[in-house]
Scaffold this active site. Structure first.
Site, PDB file in Angstrom:
ATOM      1  N   LYS A 284      -8.202   3.547   2.376  1.00  0.00           N
ATOM      2  CA  LYS A 284      -7.471   4.803   2.192  1.00  0.00           C
ATOM      3  C   LYS A 284      -7.771   5.541   0.901  1.00  0.00           C
ATOM      4  O   LYS A 284      -8.041   6.748   0.916  1.00  0.00           O
ATOM      5  CB  LYS A 284      -5.967   4.543   2.315  1.00  0.00           C
ATOM      6  CG  LYS A 284      -5.619   4.289   3.748  1.00  0.00           C
ATOM      7  CD  LYS A 284      -4.262   3.714   3.938  1.00  0.00           C
ATOM      8  CE  LYS A 284      -4.221   2.942   5.222  1.00  0.00           C
ATOM      9  NZ  LYS A 284      -5.101   1.739   5.228  1.00  0.00           N
TER      10      LYS A 284
ATOM     11  N   LYS B  86     -21.912  29.801 -27.882  1.00  0.00           N
ATOM     12  CA  LYS B  86     -21.975  29.033 -26.641  1.00  0.00           C
ATOM     13  C   LYS B  86     -20.948  29.481 -25.601  1.00  0.00           C
ATOM     14  O   LYS B  86     -19.840  29.867 -25.912  1.00  0.00           O
ATOM     15  CB  LYS B  86     -21.739  27.535 -26.935  1.00  0.00           C
ATOM     16  CG  LYS B  86     -23.027  26.815 -27.290  1.00  0.00           C
ATOM     17  CD  LYS B  86     -22.739  25.531 -28.030  1.00  0.00           C
ATOM     18  CE  LYS B  86     -21.917  24.593 -27.184  1.00  0.00           C
ATOM     19  NZ  LYS B  86     -22.737  23.839 -26.248  1.00  0.00           N
TER      20      LYS B  86
ATOM     21  N   SER C   9       0.823  -1.218   0.000  1.00  0.00           N
ATOM     22  CA  SER C   9       0.000   0.000   0.000  1.00  0.00           C
ATOM     23  C   SER C   9       0.850   1.258   0.000  1.00  0.00           C
ATOM     24  O   SER C   9       0.324   2.367   0.016  1.00  0.00           O
ATOM     25  CB  SER C   9      -0.923   0.003   1.225  1.00  0.00           C
ATOM     26  OG  SER C   9      -0.162  -0.131   2.414  1.00  0.00           O
TER      27      SER C   9
ATOM     28  N   GLU D 146     -20.792  22.067 -13.950  1.00  0.00           N
ATOM     29  CA  GLU D 146     -21.134  20.736 -14.483  1.00  0.00           C
ATOM     30  C   GLU D 146     -20.219  19.679 -13.880  1.00  0.00           C
ATOM     31  O   GLU D 146     -20.665  18.596 -13.479  1.00  0.00           O
ATOM     32  CB  GLU D 146     -21.000  20.722 -16.007  1.00  0.00           C
ATOM     33  CG  GLU D 146     -22.141  21.423 -16.715  1.00  0.00           C
ATOM     34  CD  GLU D 146     -21.915  21.551 -18.226  1.00  0.00           C
ATOM     35  OE1 GLU D 146     -22.903  21.507 -18.948  1.00  0.00           O
ATOM     36  OE2 GLU D 146     -20.763  21.707 -18.664  1.00  0.00           O
TER      37      GLU D 146
ATOM     38  N   GLN E 230      -7.103  -2.103   4.499  1.00  0.00           N
ATOM     39  CA  GLN E 230      -6.131  -1.313   3.746  1.00  0.00           C
ATOM     40  C   GLN E 230      -6.816  -0.566   2.595  1.00  0.00           C
ATOM     41  O   GLN E 230      -6.318   0.455   2.134  1.00  0.00           O
ATOM     42  CB  GLN E 230      -5.046  -2.251   3.214  1.00  0.00           C
ATOM     43  CG  GLN E 230      -3.906  -1.562   2.526  1.00  0.00           C
ATOM     44  CD  GLN E 230      -2.725  -2.478   2.375  1.00  0.00           C
ATOM     45  OE1 GLN E 230      -2.029  -2.777   3.335  1.00  0.00           O
ATOM     46  NE2 GLN E 230      -2.487  -2.965   1.175  1.00  0.00           N
TER      47      GLN E 230
ATOM     48  N   SER F 267     -16.938  27.099 -27.891  1.00  0.00           N
ATOM     49  CA  SER F 267     -16.914  26.161 -29.008  1.00  0.00           C
ATOM     50  C   SER F 267     -16.546  26.922 -30.270  1.00  0.00           C
ATOM     51  O   SER F 267     -17.068  28.015 -30.512  1.00  0.00           O
ATOM     52  CB  SER F 267     -18.293  25.514 -29.156  1.00  0.00           C
ATOM     53  OG  SER F 267     -18.446  24.993 -30.459  1.00  0.00           O
TER      54      SER F 267
ATOM     55  N   HIS G  48     -41.891  23.090  -8.489  1.00  0.00           N
ATOM     56  CA  HIS G  48     -42.037  22.215  -9.672  1.00  0.00           C
ATOM     57  C   HIS G  48     -41.331  22.804 -10.901  1.00  0.00           C
ATOM     58  O   HIS G  48     -41.719  22.517 -12.022  1.00  0.00           O
ATOM     59  CB  HIS G  48     -43.513  21.981 -10.017  1.00  0.00           C
ATOM     60  CG  HIS G  48     -44.350  21.580  -8.847  1.00  0.00           C
ATOM     61  ND1 HIS G  48     -44.559  20.279  -8.464  1.00  0.00           N
ATOM     62  CD2 HIS G  48     -45.015  22.349  -7.947  1.00  0.00           C
ATOM     63  CE1 HIS G  48     -45.331  20.241  -7.391  1.00  0.00           C
ATOM     64  NE2 HIS G  48     -45.615  21.488  -7.041  1.00  0.00           N
TER      65      HIS G  48
HETATM   66  N1  ARG Z   1      -1.053  -1.306   5.510  1.00  0.00           N
HETATM   67  C1  ARG Z   1      -1.953  -1.798   6.494  1.00  0.00           C
HETATM   68  C2  ARG Z   1      -3.304  -1.070   6.382  1.00  0.00           C
HETATM   69  O1  ARG Z   1      -3.346  -0.048   5.802  1.00  0.00           O
HETATM   70  C3  ARG Z   1      -1.397  -1.572   7.876  1.00  0.00           C
HETATM   71  C4  ARG Z   1      -1.802  -2.579   8.873  1.00  0.00           C
HETATM   72  C5  ARG Z   1      -1.276  -3.920   8.518  1.00  0.00           C
HETATM   73  N2  ARG Z   1      -1.393  -4.860   9.577  1.00  0.00           N
HETATM   74  C6  ARG Z   1      -1.137  -6.140   9.392  1.00  0.00           C
HETATM   75  N3  ARG Z   1      -1.245  -6.907  10.417  1.00  0.00           N
HETATM   76  N4  ARG Z   1      -0.830  -6.623   8.230  1.00  0.00           N
HETATM   77  O2  ARG Z   1      -4.310  -1.514   6.867  1.00  0.00           O
END
Ligand code: ARG
Length: 362
Positions: free
Chosen positions: A342, A300, A40, A307, A339, A294, A173
């Site tokens: 995020k 336009k 990650s 938008e 994970q 355009s 309306h």
């Molecule tokens: N990269 C992991 C996450 O974002 C961190 C925690 C990982 N813990 C583990 N026991 N593998 O969730």
């Protein structure tokens, strides 16, 4: 140039067991495909400064509890200051082999501070560490977003004041109903955004609790003082149940839910701007710098920005669905699924901030 995570020097043939982040029980290195799939660091390096903030508070507490020595604490502080500088200068070498932001920073700290670096992880796990990092990150971003909402409300109030006696049709309306003023109409949106700010403030209360100390799932036998870490990090209280602490992402879902409602309001306002700028209405004109034209239809003037704001609402709703679905099947406690929390969260924050920054400038 930002250094991209690399796969490190050791290929499968020179596998160095001691270099592995965890078990020495494994008899073969992780497959490259799996490494890439499970890493990650590409995206969670964004949490780096919050990770360091959490670690410094944890180390201070460990030292005060006499679990690590003042010399260890000093070495950790010095190492972390160095790492912060490397990150700020884009010189930190993020390594895919080290999976995530936590292991990358810990490994670098150990290079810089030796044994003291290893002691930092005493009484904690990446499970409570990541839960803490996300809360720190989201608390910071929530405050920034509430500030942007306040600025948007001020911009609306200023416009409303300027146009307090500009008469326009009020609709029901989408049919012309009764005369109202433009100021009256704009202040309806100020009310919506005020509720959004209060929803985020409410969500912040539950976000502002410290999971650190829950360790992997069942706490730690080290005599740590969570209240102290809590105080150092400005949290209101430590969380109460360790299993819940490492697995709870309600605060992220609540945030995305408040974000979705906020974007729904932005989208309604954008829809009105699109209608009002259409020559069929011709109530308002947007500045040229916010529109496109355009070449073959020179009459336009397209309201691209409202938008797009209307369109971006969809991705924020999508992130809320992603997080709800992410959590729905998870048994206690921490699972690797988490994970995946995020990227939706980061994109929600970025979309909200970009949109709120641009809205008051019309
Ligand atoms: N990269 C992991 C996450 O974002 C961190 C925690 C990982 N813990 C583990 N026991 N593998 O969730």
């Amino acid at each position: 140039m930002s250094k991209q995570p690399g796969t490190g020097p050791q290929g499968p043939n020179q596998w160095d067991k001691k270099q592995e982040a965890w078990s020495a029980r494994f008899n073969e290195p992780m497959s490259e495909l799996v490494k890439r799939y499970t890493a990650s660091v590409f995206f969670d390096k964004r949490l780096a400064l919050f990770d360091i903030q959490g670690s410094l508070a944890h180390a201070t507490m460990l030292c005060e509890c006499q679990i690590i020595s003042p010399q260890d604490l000093q070495a950790i502080q010095k190492g972390m200051a160095h790492i912060q500088k490397e990150i700020a200068a884009d010189q930190f070498e993020w390594q895919l082999d080290l999976e995530d932001v936590h292991l990358n920073i810990e490994r670098r700290l150990t290079e810089l501070a030796g044994e003291a670096g290893k002691k930092l992880h005493t009484g904690r796990s990446r499970n409570d560490q990541v839960a803490t990092d996300i809360r720190l990150f989201l608390r910071h971003e929530t405050d920034a977003i509430v500030q942007l909402i306040t600025e948007l409300m001020c911009a609306l109030a200023t416009q409303a004041e300027q146009h307090h006696n500009v008469v326009m049709p009020g609709f029901t309306h989408l049919q012309v109903a009764q005369p109202i003023t433009f100021g009256h109409h704009l202040m309806a949106y100020a009310e919506m955004f005020e509720r959004d700010a209060s929803r985020l403030a409410d969500c912040r209360k539950r976000m502002n609790q410290l999971p650190l100390g829950a360790a992997a799932l069942a706490g730690t036998t080290f005599a740590i003082q969570r209240e102290r870490t809590c105080e150092l990090l400005g949290f209101d209280a430590p969380t109460r149940n360790s299993l819940d602490s490492v697995s709870d992402r309600d605060f992220a879902i609540e945030f995305c839910s408040a974000a979705s409602i906020l974007m729904m309001h932005v989208s309604r306002l954008s829809e009105e701007l699109v209608l009002w700028t259409s020559p069929r209405y011709a109530f308002i004109e947007l500045p040229d710098r916010f529109c496109t034209g355009s070449s073959i239809m020179p009459q336009k003037k397209n309201p691209d920005v409202p938008e797009l704001a209307r369109g971006k609402t969809g991705r924020v709703y999508g992130h809320l669905m992603a997080l709800l679905t992410l959590m729905k099947g998870q048994p206690l406690a921490y699972n690797k699924d988490n994970q995946e929390d995020k990227e939706p969260l980061f994109d929600t924050v970025d979309t909200l901030k970009d949109t709120l920054r641009i809205l008051p400038r019309w």
